[in-house]
Design an enzyme around this catalytic site. Structure first.
Site, PDB file in Angstrom:
ATOM      1  N   GLY A  82      24.553  11.545  20.749  1.00  0.00           N
ATOM      2  CA  GLY A  82      25.410  11.109  19.641  1.00  0.00           C
ATOM      3  C   GLY A  82      24.799  11.455  18.291  1.00  0.00           C
ATOM      4  O   GLY A  82      23.725  12.055  18.206  1.00  0.00           O
ATOM      5  N   ASN A 138      27.029   9.770  28.457  1.00  0.00           N
ATOM      6  CA  ASN A 138      28.183  10.184  29.294  1.00  0.00           C
ATOM      7  C   ASN A 138      29.158  11.063  28.520  1.00  0.00           C
ATOM      8  O   ASN A 138      30.268  11.329  28.963  1.00  0.00           O
ATOM      9  CB  ASN A 138      28.913   8.948  29.851  1.00  0.00           C
ATOM     10  N   SER A 179      31.035  10.449  26.135  1.00  0.00           N
ATOM     11  CA  SER A 179      32.339   9.855  25.768  1.00  0.00           C
ATOM     12  C   SER A 179      32.602  10.034  24.275  1.00  0.00           C
ATOM     13  O   SER A 179      33.744  10.033  23.838  1.00  0.00           O
ATOM     14  CB  SER A 179      32.360   8.357  26.114  1.00  0.00           C
ATOM     15  N   ASN A 180      31.547  10.199  23.484  1.00  0.00           N
ATOM     16  CA  ASN A 180      31.779  10.418  22.053  1.00  0.00           C
ATOM     17  C   ASN A 180      30.756  11.416  21.511  1.00  0.00           C
ATOM     18  O   ASN A 180      30.213  11.266  20.408  1.00  0.00           O
ATOM     19  CB  ASN A 180      31.683   9.089  21.280  1.00  0.00           C
ATOM     20  N   SER A 221      24.158  -3.197  13.524  1.00  0.00           N
ATOM     21  CA  SER A 221      24.928  -2.721  12.375  1.00  0.00           C
ATOM     22  C   SER A 221      25.034  -3.788  11.301  1.00  0.00           C
ATOM     23  O   SER A 221      25.046  -4.982  11.603  1.00  0.00           O
ATOM     24  CB  SER A 221      26.348  -2.343  12.843  1.00  0.00           C
ATOM     25  N   THR A 235      27.514  -4.577   9.981  1.00  0.00           N
ATOM     26  CA  THR A 235      28.790  -5.276  10.207  1.00  0.00           C
ATOM     27  C   THR A 235      28.563  -6.702  10.703  1.00  0.00           C
ATOM     28  O   THR A 235      29.417  -7.572  10.553  1.00  0.00           O
ATOM     29  CB  THR A 235      29.623  -4.509  11.248  1.00  0.00           C
ATOM     30  N   TYR A 293      34.406  -4.771  17.181  1.00  0.00           N
ATOM     31  CA  TYR A 293      33.195  -3.915  17.198  1.00  0.00           C
ATOM     32  C   TYR A 293      31.993  -4.713  16.699  1.00  0.00           C
ATOM     33  O   TYR A 293      30.969  -4.805  17.376  1.00  0.00           O
ATOM     34  CB  TYR A 293      33.402  -2.667  16.325  1.00  0.00           C
ATOM     35  N   LYS A 327      28.289  -6.382  18.532  1.00  0.00           N
ATOM     36  CA  LYS A 327      26.907  -6.257  18.042  1.00  0.00           C
ATOM     37  C   LYS A 327      26.270  -7.642  17.894  1.00  0.00           C
ATOM     38  O   LYS A 327      25.116  -7.867  18.265  1.00  0.00           O
ATOM     39  CB  LYS A 327      26.892  -5.524  16.692  1.00  0.00           C
ATOM     40  N   PHE A 355      23.066   0.376   7.726  1.00  0.00           N
ATOM     41  CA  PHE A 355      24.106   0.308   6.723  1.00  0.00           C
ATOM     42  C   PHE A 355      24.995   1.536   6.907  1.00  0.00           C
ATOM     43  O   PHE A 355      25.583   1.662   8.010  1.00  0.00           O
ATOM     44  CB  PHE A 355      23.459   0.072   5.338  1.00  0.00           C
ATOM     45  N   ASN A 360      35.436   7.603   8.815  1.00  0.00           N
ATOM     46  CA  ASN A 360      34.417   7.319   7.803  1.00  0.00           C
ATOM     47  C   ASN A 360      34.494   8.288   6.622  1.00  0.00           C
ATOM     48  O   ASN A 360      34.963   9.414   6.739  1.00  0.00           O
ATOM     49  CB  ASN A 360      33.019   7.364   8.441  1.00  0.00           C
TER      50      ASN A 360
HETATM   51  C1  WQD Z   1      32.984   3.567   3.302  1.00  0.00           C
HETATM   52  C2  WQD Z   1      33.766   3.351   2.021  1.00  0.00           C
HETATM   53  C3  WQD Z   1      36.039   2.719   2.402  1.00  0.00           C
HETATM   54  C4  WQD Z   1      37.265   6.527   4.219  1.00  0.00           C
HETATM   55  C5  WQD Z   1      31.856   1.588   8.846  1.00  0.00           C
HETATM   56  C6  WQD Z   1      31.676   0.548   9.888  1.00  0.00           C
HETATM   57  C7  WQD Z   1      30.226   0.203  10.004  1.00  0.00           C
HETATM   58  C8  WQD Z   1      29.412   1.443  10.238  1.00  0.00           C
HETATM   59  C9  WQD Z   1      29.669   2.472   9.164  1.00  0.00           C
HETATM   60  C10 WQD Z   1      28.942   1.616  12.604  1.00  0.00           C
HETATM   61  C11 WQD Z   1      34.670   2.137   2.082  1.00  0.00           C
HETATM   62  C12 WQD Z   1      35.978   4.092   1.707  1.00  0.00           C
HETATM   63  C13 WQD Z   1      36.520   5.508   3.640  1.00  0.00           C
HETATM   64  C14 WQD Z   1      38.298   7.152   3.489  1.00  0.00           C
HETATM   65  C15 WQD Z   1      37.804   5.732   1.607  1.00  0.00           C
HETATM   66  N1  WQD Z   1      29.682   1.974  11.528  1.00  0.00           N
HETATM   67  N2  WQD Z   1      36.800   5.131   2.350  1.00  0.00           N
HETATM   68  N3  WQD Z   1      38.538   6.723   2.202  1.00  0.00           N
HETATM   69  O1  WQD Z   1      33.745   0.943   6.508  1.00  0.00           O
HETATM   70  O2  WQD Z   1      31.597   0.879   5.135  1.00  0.00           O
HETATM   71  O3  WQD Z   1      31.453   1.076   7.604  1.00  0.00           O
HETATM   72  O4  WQD Z   1      31.085   2.720   9.155  1.00  0.00           O
HETATM   73  O5  WQD Z   1      27.982   0.898  12.634  1.00  0.00           O
HETATM   74  O6  WQD Z   1      30.058  -0.681  11.079  1.00  0.00           O
HETATM   75  O7  WQD Z   1      32.374  -0.611   9.465  1.00  0.00           O
HETATM   76  O8  WQD Z   1      32.287   3.003   6.289  1.00  0.00           O
HETATM   77  O9  WQD Z   1      32.741   5.349   5.725  1.00  0.00           O
HETATM   78  O10 WQD Z   1      34.601   3.955   6.760  1.00  0.00           O
HETATM   79  O11 WQD Z   1      33.901   3.532   4.399  1.00  0.00           O
HETATM   80  O12 WQD Z   1      38.047   5.367   0.444  1.00  0.00           O
HETATM   81  O13 WQD Z   1      39.014   8.076   3.963  1.00  0.00           O
HETATM   82  O14 WQD Z   1      34.620   4.478   1.815  1.00  0.00           O
HETATM   83  O15 WQD Z   1      37.096   1.929   1.858  1.00  0.00           O
HETATM   84  O16 WQD Z   1      34.687   1.550   0.799  1.00  0.00           O
HETATM   85  P1  WQD Z   1      32.353   1.400   6.291  1.00  0.00           P
HETATM   86  P2  WQD Z   1      33.423   4.025   5.846  1.00  0.00           P
END
Ligand code: WQD
Length: 334
Positions: A10, A32, A34-35, A124, A126, A148, A152, A177, A198
């Site tokens: 990954g 596996n 899967s991602n 995470s 989260t 999710y 965790k 983070f 993301n």
């Molecule tokens: C970041 C910022 C969005 C996409 C997530 C999971 C977290 C971790 C990391 C696993 C936010 C903004 C995003 C887009 C945007 N994953 N955004 N337009 O939500 O902070 O964290 O990924 O561990 O658990 O929750 O990451 O990259 O999705 O968003 O404006 O098309 O970018 O609103 O402010 P996030 P993100």
């Protein structure tokens, strides 16, 4: 040392395997696909000149995992294997609880039976939920607001109970983070299937001309420019944090929750501008409604990782974007 890396094909797992191999460890990957993709294994070998041992198994498969431990003298494990999309977890909670919790449970069971008690778990930020003050500190209460994140929290609680039951356990719960960027070689990076959820991989696809513009999810948050603020850290910094955690756990028993972040926040617009600098072109964006479940701002208090592990993130946002763009160009022959 011989280190088992579950989910080692990954995004974060593969970068961690590179650092482990380059530090002289032997790496055994269980994945596996899967991602992830099998090409990642070739990239790891191309970067390091070393071939990790590979098992294409589901870590929740007790018999398969037992056989891996019988065939390899494992000294410690880093557990990445698991699903990680917040939105998808809301749609498919059972698959998240089954996959994420059962892989961790099976791994802990087999490790205990085989007398392997050093474990680093991929957790995470989260887990901090939406009610804690920023910067997030490890002693704050946990309480996620999506399936999710709840997986965790549950796994952290299970591993904390396990460490309390048997003093031989040494467990690090690493709370990431926002990992972004790619290996400077351009051979490894974040390559999600389909439309990325993301921010960084989405921006990279806009820069590559594969998506028309970035949708900025809300510009009315109580932040310096109204857009969401997060603690972005370079994936190689994160990988190095895992080696520092494993070294620490080899000398200490018990369980430690540790943030891996920079302690600095960057807004969506700031990240977009950093990527424009990296790719040398202006990137179109539109303001869109807030994304359900998002909060305006969070970032890490990074002090404990520095105090315990001697680890501190050192790569800049500009470097994260430059490395990400190099990988994107290589992937798409740009
Ligand atoms: C970041 C910022 C969005 C996409 C997530 C999971 C977290 C971790 C990391 C696993 C936010 C903004 C995003 C887009 C945007 N994953 N955004 N337009 O939500 O902070 O964290 O990924 O561990 O658990 O929750 O990451 O990259 O999705 O968003 O404006 O098309 O970018 O609103 O402010 P996030 P993100």
């Amino acid at each position: 040392m011989n280190i088992l890396v579950t989910g080692g094909a990954g995004y974060i797992g593969s970068h961690t395997c590179v650092e482990l191999l380059q530090a002289g460890h032997k790496v055994i990957i269980a994945d596996n696909f899967s991602n992830s993709k099998s090409q990642v294994l070739q990239a790891i070998e191309a970067i390091t000149g070393k071939k990790p041992v590979f098992y294409q198994i589901d870590v929740a498969d007790y018999k398969a995992l037992k056989q891996l431990f019988c065939e390899n003298d494992i000294d410690g494990a880093i557990h990445f294997a698991g699903y990680k999309a917040v939105g998808e977890s809301v749609q498919k909670p059972l698959s998240y609880y089954q996959n994420n919790f059962c892989t961790a449970l099976t791994l802990a069971q087999v490790m205990q039976e085989e007398g392997v008690f050093r474990l680093v778990f991929s957790s995470s930020a989260t887990v901090y939920g939406i009610d804690n003050p920023i910067p997030y500190k490890e002693e704050y209460p946990t309480g996620a607001v999506n399936p999710y994140g709840r997986t965790k929290v549950m796994i952290e609680q299970m591993l904390t109970d396990l460490a309390a039951s048997d003093r031989r356990w040494s467990i690090a719960l690493l709370r990431y983070f926002n990992p972004i960027g790619a290996h400077p070689s351009g051979l490894l990076g974040e390559d999600p299937n389909g439309i990325p959820n993301n921010l960084l991989p989405y921006i990279a696809k806009v820069a590559a001309g594969q998506l028309p513009h970035l949708n900025v999810f809300g510009d009315d948050y109580d932040t310096r420019d109204g857009t969401g603020v997060r603690d972005y850290l370079h994936v190689v910094d994160l990988a190095e944090g895992h080696l520092a955690a494993m070294d620490y756990m080899m000398e200490h028993n018990g369980v430690e929750a540790v943030n891996l972040g920079t302690g600095q926040g960057s807004s969506v617009i700031e990240v977009l501008h950093a990527f424009e600098q990296a790719c040398g072109k202006q990137l179109p964006y539109q303001i869109a409604p807030r994304r359900p479940g998002d909060i305006g701002e969070y970032y890490a208090h990074p002090g404990k990782a520095e105090r315990l592990f001697g680890w501190k993130a050192k790569r800049s946002l500009q470097q994260m974007c430059a490395d990400s763009w190099r990988y994107t160009c290589r992937q798409n022959n740009l």
